[in-house]
Design a protein around this motif. Structure first.
Motif, PDB file in Angstrom:
ATOM      1  N   SER A 174       0.834  -1.187   0.000  1.00  0.00           N
ATOM      2  CA  SER A 174       0.000   0.000   0.000  1.00  0.00           C
ATOM      3  C   SER A 174       0.875   1.246   0.000  1.00  0.00           C
ATOM      4  CB  SER A 174      -0.937   0.004   1.206  1.00  0.00           C
ATOM      5  OG  SER A 174      -1.793  -1.123   1.168  1.00  0.00           O
ATOM      6  N   TYR A 175       0.229   2.363  -0.234  1.00  0.00           N
ATOM      7  CA  TYR A 175       0.946   3.630  -0.368  1.00  0.00           C
ATOM      8  C   TYR A 175       1.729   3.942   0.904  1.00  0.00           C
ATOM      9  CZ  TYR A 175       1.706   8.645  -0.942  1.00  0.00           C
ATOM     10  OH  TYR A 175       2.286   9.885  -1.029  1.00  0.00           O
ATOM     11  N   GLN A 176       3.033   4.204   0.747  1.00  0.00           N
ATOM     12  CA  GLN A 176       3.949   4.603   1.819  1.00  0.00           C
ATOM     13  C   GLN A 176       4.230   3.472   2.819  1.00  0.00           C
ATOM     14  OE1 GLN A 176       5.319   8.310   2.680  1.00  0.00           O
ATOM     15  NE2 GLN A 176       5.517   7.595   0.582  1.00  0.00           N
ATOM     16  N   GLU A 177       3.842   2.243   2.496  1.00  0.00           N
ATOM     17  CA  GLU A 177       4.197   1.124   3.358  1.00  0.00           C
ATOM     18  C   GLU A 177       5.626   0.681   3.076  1.00  0.00           C
ATOM     19  OE1 GLU A 177       0.147  -1.308   4.582  1.00  0.00           O
ATOM     20  OE2 GLU A 177       1.488  -2.106   3.057  1.00  0.00           O
ATOM     21  N   VAL A 178       6.160  -0.125   3.996  1.00  0.00           N
ATOM     22  CA  VAL A 178       7.506  -0.655   3.824  1.00  0.00           C
ATOM     23  C   VAL A 178       7.520  -1.605   2.637  1.00  0.00           C
ATOM     24  CG1 VAL A 178       9.263  -2.117   4.874  1.00  0.00           C
ATOM     25  CG2 VAL A 178       8.142  -0.373   6.232  1.00  0.00           C
ATOM     26  N   ASN A 179       8.526  -1.483   1.802  1.00  0.00           N
ATOM     27  CA  ASN A 179       8.683  -2.349   0.647  1.00  0.00           C
ATOM     28  C   ASN A 179       9.514  -3.567   1.031  1.00  0.00           C
ATOM     29  OD1 ASN A 179       8.770  -3.339  -1.976  1.00  0.00           O
ATOM     30  ND2 ASN A 179      10.533  -2.084  -2.533  1.00  0.00           N
ATOM     31  N   PRO A 180       8.981  -4.784   0.934  1.00  0.00           N
ATOM     32  CA  PRO A 180       9.755  -5.969   1.342  1.00  0.00           C
ATOM     33  C   PRO A 180      10.837  -6.379   0.339  1.00  0.00           C
ATOM     34  CG  PRO A 180       7.363  -6.384   1.319  1.00  0.00           C
ATOM     35  CD  PRO A 180       7.600  -5.134   0.563  1.00  0.00           C
ATOM     36  N   ALA A 181      10.853  -5.776  -0.851  1.00  0.00           N
ATOM     37  CA  ALA A 181      11.777  -6.242  -1.893  1.00  0.00           C
ATOM     38  C   ALA A 181      13.251  -6.132  -1.492  1.00  0.00           C
ATOM     39  CB  ALA A 181      11.517  -5.488  -3.192  1.00  0.00           C
ATOM     40  N   PRO A 182      13.723  -5.046  -0.854  1.00  0.00           N
ATOM     41  CA  PRO A 182      15.160  -4.986  -0.511  1.00  0.00           C
ATOM     42  C   PRO A 182      15.608  -6.117   0.400  1.00  0.00           C
ATOM     43  CG  PRO A 182      14.161  -2.820  -0.318  1.00  0.00           C
ATOM     44  CD  PRO A 182      13.044  -3.787  -0.511  1.00  0.00           C
ATOM     45  N   TYR A 183      14.732  -6.544   1.304  1.00  0.00           N
ATOM     46  CA  TYR A 183      15.102  -7.624   2.219  1.00  0.00           C
ATOM     47  C   TYR A 183      15.056  -8.970   1.506  1.00  0.00           C
ATOM     48  CZ  TYR A 183      13.702  -3.683   5.088  1.00  0.00           C
ATOM     49  OH  TYR A 183      13.560  -2.424   5.608  1.00  0.00           O
ATOM     50  N   ALA A 184      14.179  -9.072   0.470  1.00  0.00           N
ATOM     51  CA  ALA A 184      14.125 -10.310  -0.303  1.00  0.00           C
ATOM     52  C   ALA A 184      15.384 -10.517  -1.128  1.00  0.00           C
ATOM     53  CB  ALA A 184      12.893 -10.302  -1.220  1.00  0.00           C
ATOM     54  N   ILE A 185      16.166  -9.456  -1.375  1.00  0.00           N
ATOM     55  CA  ILE A 185      17.426  -9.609  -2.110  1.00  0.00           C
ATOM     56  C   ILE A 185      18.365 -10.562  -1.382  1.00  0.00           C
ATOM     57  CG2 ILE A 185      19.465  -8.350  -2.930  1.00  0.00           C
ATOM     58  CD1 ILE A 185      17.704  -5.954  -3.388  1.00  0.00           C
ATOM     59  N   ILE A 186      18.270 -10.597  -0.054  1.00  0.00           N
ATOM     60  CA  ILE A 186      19.115 -11.497   0.742  1.00  0.00           C
ATOM     61  C   ILE A 186      18.359 -12.769   1.099  1.00  0.00           C
ATOM     62  CG2 ILE A 186      20.434 -11.734   2.874  1.00  0.00           C
ATOM     63  CD1 ILE A 186      21.656  -9.848   0.814  1.00  0.00           C
ATOM     64  N   THR A 187      17.125 -12.639   1.572  1.00  0.00           N
ATOM     65  CA  THR A 187      16.423 -13.810   2.104  1.00  0.00           C
ATOM     66  C   THR A 187      16.022 -14.790   0.999  1.00  0.00           C
ATOM     67  OG1 THR A 187      14.309 -12.616   1.982  1.00  0.00           O
ATOM     68  CG2 THR A 187      15.552 -12.478   4.042  1.00  0.00           C
ATOM     69  N   PHE A 188      15.634 -14.282  -0.179  1.00  0.00           N
ATOM     70  CA  PHE A 188      15.180 -15.200  -1.223  1.00  0.00           C
ATOM     71  C   PHE A 188      16.313 -16.100  -1.721  1.00  0.00           C
ATOM     72  CE2 PHE A 188      13.926 -16.652  -5.374  1.00  0.00           C
ATOM     73  CZ  PHE A 188      12.568 -16.917  -5.229  1.00  0.00           C
ATOM     74  N   PRO A 189      17.473 -15.562  -2.129  1.00  0.00           N
ATOM     75  CA  PRO A 189      18.546 -16.480  -2.547  1.00  0.00           C
ATOM     76  C   PRO A 189      19.008 -17.410  -1.432  1.00  0.00           C
ATOM     77  CG  PRO A 189      19.007 -14.237  -3.272  1.00  0.00           C
ATOM     78  CD  PRO A 189      17.870 -14.162  -2.313  1.00  0.00           C
ATOM     79  N   PHE A 190      18.970 -16.931  -0.165  1.00  0.00           N
ATOM     80  CA  PHE A 190      19.442 -17.770   0.926  1.00  0.00           C
ATOM     81  C   PHE A 190      18.494 -18.942   1.158  1.00  0.00           C
ATOM     82  CE2 PHE A 190      19.560 -18.830   5.480  1.00  0.00           C
ATOM     83  CZ  PHE A 190      20.876 -19.250   5.567  1.00  0.00           C
TER      84      PHE A 190
END
Length: 836
Positions: free
Chosen positions: A390-406
């Motif tokens: 939603s608007y102005q919510e935290v974007n989970p994508a930067p954290y997925a850069i580490i957690t998804f490959p791991f």
């Protein structure tokens, strides 16, 4: 925070466009990809809008381009990609573009038609020539008197008429000659015999060379027929039957001299037509070259021009019709660029009146805008595939850069397989600007290429977890010396030759001094690959590891809510939602993680046989009982577990009723905004020239009114074009909507509570897929090595080397097909599920 961690601040603005410069201004804005337009004429049909004529003209040009594309495809050519990004043409340039495209299409139609008629004429003349040549052989006169007598053996080249019949010259013999499709010969001959009752002589000969069938375009070997008959009625029947079978009938001269003259004339005509056809095809190739060069640029220009007029159709005209008013969603930091684009557009059109932008307040929720680049675009797509923040919510994508490959690497841990994946992705990254890679039309390849950075990190993390598992193509690597020593047990035992002969497997006892010399420096000790209980050890290790990683991952996701509540100043949600959620998660499953680590630290090899079962303790925790046969891990364990379960259960009603009752007591339920309508073509990369690369702009769910207040502070009061003053003041709510809002809030909170509490249980079990897929990947790799590669090493001397070549080829193919592609895709999908 930057836009990568949280969506950018977006505001509603009005554009005042002078009529003469509106086209240029929208074109300039589209090239920069800064705005998302709204439709201010939602009740006006597409056929009643102001610029419908211009849109139709663009569609007519697109039809012309489709015809040019079909002609290129028919000629076996394909237009190349558009070089660069051409701008939308101006009005006078659009007329010139339309004239050039139509002239080129007309020229192409004429040349293609001429070539088709020449080919048909040439094909017809060649068939006629073959008919006369074959007929000349079949109806040639006998040799003159005094010449040697010809043998009377019958053959296909024998004259149709017997020489003895030439004395009856008072009877006129007629001929029907032509060609027929080879599939129709038998039926044609049968019908001729039955209809004419045998009063004819028919000969059929295959044509010496195949020719094109105009109906199907395939090369076939036509059959030449020559029919001789007596009587006019028989001739009419033959011609009618020939028409029914779609035969190509040609005039057949009666005398041999006439046939020779006709054949000479046909040869000359064929030569002339071949020259003309060759020149026509050369000219057609030149026209197609022009189309190949111009068509990609024209197509992009017309698409942009059509998008501009579609945007202008969404604008509203003032009463004087000298100004267009547009409403747009615009990033706040790009307002200066928008004004600069409007100024540039006015200058390009030569208008003396500048266009300008004005920010207006609104009660609606703006769309989410997250700027990405070629590295973060793949991870952002993974998050957006489930749902956009939603608007102005935290974007989970930067954290997925580490957690998804791991998380992927936990299921795919193997040094060899990870290295192959890493090198494949590294090749795509290094040659990412290569046109052959970018312009590939294969959909599967495009998917791999767009996710090259994601695959690169997955391969790198798989190498890391492969070193932890100590697996390289299912075989352990001895980087450091093993921490287990057999010598200590051998020195202190009385192992005889007979004992060793009867005990092929020996057990290392860590309680014997010197057997275990300390932990392995990194990863799992390679001696476990030789142990018979290797699978039991990895089962216990990976199962506990999966639970720990799952609880940490879920806890991290819940903790991200702190940033949202603090940003929107919703302090009550920190106490009434986040705190009960963390208590429920940590009191139950966080305690399970504590038991795992506590057992690892407390119990050693000496007392491992009396170590209690964590699973039994966890079950007894929910039953509020204790098992005498399962010793406690620490003193006072039962009261502690009882308190934790009570805390977890007590947090459920707080989570369910806290927020609705708090908002009811305050008497101000959140106002739900109206979703944006008429989103323009700039959203998501489409529109005039395409949006800026890597920008995500999509509509989201409405947010609370207090979340909108910081956006509207310091702005002058004003109304949107299609928003009344009452809508702005009341947020679109009637005075009797308070009860309905409370019921809606309560239902939303009840669904969230049930989903969260059940999700904590189901998701914890779902993370066990890390354990299952990791073991499955290791076992598949070991089976592949055992069943394939080992056979190449069991040979003796040079025989093993010869056998190893095909065996290694099969091993490599199976490794790529099964372990890299299939297992990699399976691990990717499961990692995707865990993140969603």
């Amino acid at each position: 925070m930057g836009s990568l961690f949280r969506s950018e601040e977006v505001c509603l603005a009005q554009l005042f466009l002078q009529s003469a410069s509106a086209y240029s201004c929208v074109s300039e804005l589209g090239e920069r990809g800064l705005l998302e337009f709204r439709d201010l004429n939602p009740k006006v049909s597409a056929f009643q809008r102001r610029f419908v004529g211009e849109v139709r003209r663009c569609e007519e040009m697109e039809k012309t381009f489709s015809f040019l594309q079909q002609e290129l495809r028919a000629a076996g050519r394909a237009p190349g990609p558009c070089a660069g990004s051409p701008r939308a043409p101006l009005a006078r340039e659009a007329l010139r573009l339309q004239e050039q495209s139509e002239q080129l299409a007309q020229e192409l139609r004429e040349v293609s038609g001429n070539r088709a008629s020449l080919r048909a004429r040439l094909r017809d003349l060649r068939r006629y020539l073959h008919v006369l040549r074959e007929g000349q052989r079949l109806t040639s006169l006998p040799a003159p008197l005094g010449s040697p007598a010809r043998p009377r053996a019958l053959s296909e080249r024998e004259p149709v008429l017997d020489p003895s019949l030439h004395q009856h010259l008072d009877r006129k013999i007629n001929f029907v000659a032509g060609v027929i499709h080879p599939w129709r010969v038998s039926a044609f001959e049968r019908l001729l015999w039955r209809a004419c009752r045998g009063y004819l002589v028919a000969s059929f000969v295959e044509m010496p060379e195949p020719m094109e069938d105009p109906a199907t375009g395939e090369d076939i070997t036509w059959v030449i027929f020559l029919i001789s008959y007596w009587g006019e009625q028989i001739g009419q029947k033959i011609r009618k039957i020939s028409d029914c079978f779609h035969c190509h009938v040609y005039p057949y001269p009666e005398s041999e001299a006439s046939r020779a003259d006709t054949m000479a004339g046909l040869v000359n005509q064929i030569q002339d037509l071949s020259v003309v056809l060759e020149e026509t095809e050369q000219y057609l190739a030149q026209v197609l070259d022009k189309v190949v060069v111009a068509l990609p640029t024209w197509r992009v220009q017309v698409q942009k021009m059509k998008a501009i007029y579609l945007v202008l159709n969404q604008c509203s005209f003032d009463v004087t019709e000298k100004c267009l008013i547009a409403e747009v969603w615009c990033p706040v930091r790009d307002l200066t660029q928008v004004q600069d684009a409007l100024r540039q557009g006015s200058y390009t059109s030569g208008s003396s009146v500048e266009c300008f932008v004005q920010r207006v307040p609104t009660s609606e929720s703006p769309p989410t805008l997250i700027r990405t680049n070629k590295f973060t675009a793949g991870f952002q797509s993974i998050v957006d595939a489930y749902g956009v923040a939603s608007y102005q919510e935290v974007n989970p994508a930067p954290y997925a850069i580490i957690t998804f490959p791991f998380i992927f690497a936990v299921m795919f841990g193997d040094v060899g397989h990870g290295l192959l994946m890493f090198l494949f992705a590294l090749w795509m990254v290094l040659y990412e600007n290569s046109p052959s890679l970018r312009q590939a039309t294969n959909e599967i390849w495009q998917t791999f290429f767009e996710g090259r950075y994601l695959i690169l990190l997955m391969g790198a993390f798989s190498i890391y977890t492969g070193f932890i598992y100590n697996e390289c193509f299912s075989k352990a690597t001895v980087i450091f010396p093993s921490a287990w020593s057999v010598a200590a047990m051998a020195n202190r035992s009385s192992w005889s030759s007979d004992y060793l002969a009867t005990h092929p497997s020996l057990t290392l006892d860590p309680n014997v001094t010197g057997v275990f010399q300390g932990p392995y420096p990194f990863g799992i000790d390679p001696i476990w690959s030789l142990a018979t209980n290797h699978l039991n050890f990895l089962n216990s290790f990976k199962m506990k590891m999966s639970v720990v990683l799952g609880i940490v991952h879920m806890g991290f996701g819940v903790m991200l809510g702190i940033f949202n509540h603090v940003h929107f100043q919703q302090w009550h949600r920190l106490v009434l939602e986040l705190l009960p959620e963390m208590i429920f998660l940590l009191a139950l499953f966080g305690y399970l993680v504590f038991l795992i680590f506590y057992k690892w630290v407390t119990f050693s090899a000496a007392d491992s046989m009396v170590a209690p079962s964590i699973l039994i303790h966890f079950i007894d925790m929910f039953l509020f009982t204790s098992n005498p046969g399962n010793l406690p891990l620490y003193r006072g364990q039962v009261p502690v577990q009882t308190v934790l379960v009570v805390l977890a259960l007590a947090s459920v009603p707080v989570l369910l009723l806290g927020t609705p009752l708090y908002l009811r007591c305050r008497g101000r339920a959140p106002r739900t905004g109206h979703p944006a309508v008429g989103l323009g073509p700039w959203c998501g990369g489409a529109g005039v020239g395409g949006a800026q690369r890597g920008v995500t702009a999509v509509p989201v769910q409405p947010v609370a009114a207090e979340e909108q207040e910081p956006l509207l502070e310091g702005q002058e009061s004003g109304n949107s074009v299609n928003t009344t003053k009452e809508d702005v003041e009341s947020g679109g709510h009637s005075h009797g909507a308070e009860h309905r809002d409370f019921a809606e809030i309560f239902m939303h909170q009840a669904i969230h509570t049930i989903e969260y509490c059940l999700g904590c249980v189901s998701n914890t079990a779902s993370y066990l897929r890390l354990w299952a897929l990791s073991l499955a990947h290791a076992q598949l790799s070991e089976v592949l090595w055992t069943m394939v590669m080992r056979h190449g090493f069991v040979g003796l001397r040079y025989v093993g080397g010869v056998v190893l070549v095909p065996v290694f080829a099969a091993f490599a193919v199976l490794t790529v097909a099964i372990l890299l592609v299939m297992e990699g895709l399976s691990a990717f999908l499961h990692a995707l599920r865990l993140h969603w």
